[in-house]
Structures are given as C-alpha cells and as structure tokens.
Design a protein around this motif. Structure first.
Motif, mmCIF file in Angstrom:
data_model
loop_
_atom_site.group_PDB
_atom_site.id
_atom_site.type_symbol
_atom_site.label_atom_id
_atom_site.label_comp_id
_atom_site.label_asym_id
_atom_site.label_seq_id
_atom_site.Cartn_x
_atom_site.Cartn_y
_atom_site.Cartn_z
ATOM 1 N N THR A 114 0.728 -1.292 -0.015
ATOM 2 C CA THR A 114 -0.013 -0.091 0.010
ATOM 3 C C THR A 114 0.767 1.220 0.112
ATOM 4 O O THR A 114 0.171 2.191 -0.366
ATOM 5 C CB THR A 114 -0.916 0.056 1.222
ATOM 6 O OG1 THR A 114 -0.223 0.396 2.465
ATOM 7 C CG2 THR A 114 -1.801 -1.280 1.331
ATOM 8 N N HIS A 160 1.424 2.979 2.594
ATOM 9 C CA HIS A 160 0.793 3.869 3.617
ATOM 10 C C HIS A 160 1.387 3.532 4.815
ATOM 11 O O HIS A 160 1.399 4.603 5.939
ATOM 12 C CB HIS A 160 -0.709 3.851 3.514
ATOM 13 C CG HIS A 160 -1.151 4.301 2.126
ATOM 14 N ND1 HIS A 160 -1.016 5.338 1.618
ATOM 15 C CD2 HIS A 160 -2.116 3.512 1.461
ATOM 16 C CE1 HIS A 160 -1.684 5.486 0.662
ATOM 17 N NE2 HIS A 160 -2.356 4.393 0.513
ATOM 18 N N HIS A 161 2.161 2.602 5.158
ATOM 19 C CA HIS A 161 2.902 2.337 6.434
ATOM 20 C C HIS A 161 4.111 1.318 6.319
ATOM 21 O O HIS A 161 4.083 0.738 5.281
ATOM 22 C CB HIS A 161 1.626 1.577 7.402
ATOM 23 C CG HIS A 161 1.229 0.354 7.268
ATOM 24 N ND1 HIS A 161 0.274 0.149 6.225
ATOM 25 C CD2 HIS A 161 1.744 -0.859 7.636
ATOM 26 C CE1 HIS A 161 0.155 -1.212 5.984
ATOM 27 N NE2 HIS A 161 0.875 -1.729 6.917
ATOM 28 N N PRO A 184 3.566 4.825 10.244
ATOM 29 C CA PRO A 184 2.970 5.753 9.084
ATOM 30 C C PRO A 184 4.150 6.070 8.230
ATOM 31 O O PRO A 184 5.120 6.507 8.610
ATOM 32 C CB PRO A 184 2.418 6.966 9.785
ATOM 33 C CG PRO A 184 2.191 6.377 11.271
ATOM 34 C CD PRO A 184 3.307 5.772 11.652
ATOM 35 N N GLU A 192 4.903 8.867 5.229
ATOM 36 C CA GLU A 192 4.505 10.169 4.529
ATOM 37 C C GLU A 192 4.164 10.232 3.162
ATOM 38 O O GLU A 192 5.328 9.729 2.640
ATOM 39 C CB GLU A 192 5.211 11.418 5.230
ATOM 40 C CG GLU A 192 5.234 11.655 6.624
ATOM 41 C CD GLU A 192 6.090 12.805 7.117
ATOM 42 O OE1 GLU A 192 6.520 13.649 6.184
ATOM 43 O OE2 GLU A 192 6.426 12.984 8.138
ATOM 44 N N THR A 193 3.440 10.591 2.537
ATOM 45 C CA THR A 193 3.381 11.010 0.991
ATOM 46 C C THR A 193 3.549 12.452 0.727
ATOM 47 O O THR A 193 3.530 13.417 1.504
ATOM 48 C CB THR A 193 1.927 10.393 0.777
ATOM 49 O OG1 THR A 193 0.849 11.157 1.045
ATOM 50 C CG2 THR A 193 1.988 8.977 1.104
ATOM 51 N N GLY A 245 0.301 12.387 -3.248
ATOM 52 C CA GLY A 245 -0.458 11.152 -2.463
ATOM 53 C C GLY A 245 0.574 9.782 -2.647
ATOM 54 O O GLY A 245 -0.013 8.733 -2.318
ATOM 55 N N SER A 246 1.691 9.879 -2.999
ATOM 56 C CA SER A 246 2.395 8.776 -3.523
ATOM 57 C C SER A 246 3.791 8.818 -2.827
ATOM 58 O O SER A 246 4.037 9.816 -2.111
ATOM 59 C CB SER A 246 2.664 8.829 -5.109
ATOM 60 O OG SER A 246 3.243 9.707 -5.484
ATOM 61 N N VAL A 247 4.501 7.765 -2.679
ATOM 62 C CA VAL A 247 5.698 7.680 -2.211
ATOM 63 C C VAL A 247 6.567 7.011 -3.266
ATOM 64 O O VAL A 247 6.188 6.577 -4.327
ATOM 65 C CB VAL A 247 5.602 6.597 -0.912
ATOM 66 C CG1 VAL A 247 4.943 7.063 0.147
ATOM 67 C CG2 VAL A 247 5.347 5.307 -1.258
ATOM 68 N N ARG A 284 9.020 1.247 -1.797
ATOM 69 C CA ARG A 284 7.957 0.201 -1.447
ATOM 70 C C ARG A 284 8.175 -1.002 -2.372
ATOM 71 O O ARG A 284 7.176 -1.621 -2.956
ATOM 72 C CB ARG A 284 6.421 0.826 -1.679
ATOM 73 C CG ARG A 284 6.476 1.450 -3.166
ATOM 74 C CD ARG A 284 4.702 1.919 -3.283
ATOM 75 N NE ARG A 284 4.608 2.153 -4.425
ATOM 76 C CZ ARG A 284 4.518 3.494 -4.994
ATOM 77 N NH1 ARG A 284 4.917 4.583 -4.044
ATOM 78 N NH2 ARG A 284 4.000 3.801 -6.126
#
Length: 254
Positions: free
Chosen positions: A177, A179-180, A239, A241-242, A246-248, A253
């Motif tokens: 994801t 996100h984490h 968590p 941060e993006t 809204g992406s990393v 990942r």
C-alpha cells in the motif's frame, strides 16, 4: 493490530554488508527515516537467514516450520518519543516458503516475494543464491568463515561491527500500500557473531545503475550467526508520509 510473538531458531544468518553513498541511499527511504552513517557512509546489505522451529511462543518445537529467507536492508535512524531510535528499513523481503508469502503481513509483519534458493553449506564454507519468481532480484554469495574482520572500511574490528548490528534489532518493512511500514523486533539472549571472507557477493538490488550509480554501493564485509534461539515481536506500524500527489517513491515500497 498486534500480531503474535513467534519463537524460532536462527539456524544461519549471513549478513552481507555494503558501504553506500548517503545521497544514493537517502532517496530510497521514507521521509521519517534517515541513514545511519559510519565513517561517512550509509550501511546497507542483505540478510540471508534460515529459520527453523518457527511457531507461536506457546506451541511446541515439533510443530515449527523451516524456511530460507532474505531481506535487503538499510541501517536507519528516526526521531522517536524518547529520542533517536535505530534499526533497519527493509525495502524487499524474499522467501522460499509459499506459506511465508501468504502469512507475511497477515500472521506476522513483513510482506514477502517467493524465490528459489540454492544453498551449499559446511562448517567453514557457505554458498547461498536465489532468484525471485518475478525475476526482480537475484543474489549470490560465496563466503568462508574467518577468525577476524579484514579489509572493512566501515568497522575496525569484529566487536565494533557486532555492537552496531545488535543495536539494529528493530526492522521496518515496506508494504504494497505504501501507507505504512510493518515493524518487527528480533530478541535473543545469545548474540554471537563471527566474521566471513566473501569470495563472491552479487545482488541485482545493489547493482542496478538506476538505483545506485557506479561506485555508489560497494561490498564491505560479511558476518555469520548460527544456531541462535530467537523471538520475533511485532511492532506498531510506522505511518509513511506521502508527497502532495499522495504517492511515495517507488523504490521505497519494493
């Protein structure tokens, strides 16, 4: 959600360590993390670990499972509520066990990719190689056990490098994801490390020129642990941060 603590025996844990230019490694890290520096370098590498007797702590050894696993790791630090914390960031985990690929992120922290391992091991010699089924990662390590550390530019002796990696018992793994990060801590009362001399150490992760320019990631040293009783504790997810979109970063990942 806190997942159950697992017990196991670390039958073999081969740590293959690279010294890396900090700017090259920093762009692979989520925003909350920064590389630990030793002698001006970031420290990264591969953990090639065979686990035996893996089971919930309440279960007998007879029901435990055995598997070959690998993790590409980066030594990191971050700001915690009680000051600076240290551990490792794991952008990629691979395993020879289909059960681990299903259970990772569900029964225990850390999502895994399936891989085919080839292992030849004696008391003095180790040869471990693997290729992932998605062909994203190929690794080959050939090493012999040695009495002391030689030719490392990161660490001056075995005691120093052993203490450094013992402090990195907390590992945070990338998730699909983005996100984490999944967190896990290694706990063992018997920490024993021996040095190895590597005749061959290759990894497509570190040899990818799009990730590391030529000369930015160089093999430094190898360490070995064997027959260590260990417990694996889940840690609260961290968590991620993006950016404003809204992406990393994709490398963070893998």
């Amino acid at each position: 959600m806190r997942l159950p603590t697992l017990a196991s025996t670390v039958e073999r844990r081969l740590l293959v360590n690279y010294r890396v230019d900090p700017p090259a490694i920093s762009r692979l890290l989520p925003a909350a993390l920064r590389p630990q520096l030793v002698a001006g370098y970031a420290v990264a590498g591969i953990c090639l670990i065979r686990l035996g007797n893996v089971r919930p702590t309440w279960a007998p050894k007879a029901v435990g499972l055995r598997s070959e696993n690998a993790a590409h790791r980066i030594a990191v630090e971050w700001d915690g509520p009680d000051g600076i914390q240290t551990g490792v960031y794991i952008p990629r985990r691979d395993t020879g066990s289909r059960l681990n690929t299903w259970a990772g992120g569900r029964i225990f922290p850390g999502e895994h990719h399936i891989a085919d391992f080839q292992v030849h091991e004696t008391g003095k010699e180790l040869h471990v190689s693997y290729t992932t089924r998605d062909d994203a990662t190929r690794v080959e390590i050939a090493a012999t056990v040695d009495d002391d550390l030689h030719d490392s530019r990161l660490f001056s002796n075995l005691e120093q490098v052993s203490a450094f990696f013992r402090r990195g018992s907390a590992g945070y793994s990338a998730t699909k994801t983005g996100h984490h990060l999944d967190g896990m801590r290694l706990d063992t009362r018997r920490w024993q490390v021996t040095a190895c001399q590597a005749q061959r150490a290759t990894s497509t992760f570190f040899e990818n020129p799009d990730r590391f320019p030529p000369g930015a990631a160089t093999f430094d040293c190898a360490l070995l642990m064997r027959d260590i009783p260990a417990r694996w504790h889940s840690l609260p997810a961290m968590p991620v941060e993006t950016d404003v979109s809204g992406s990393v970063p994709s490398d963070a990942r893998m």
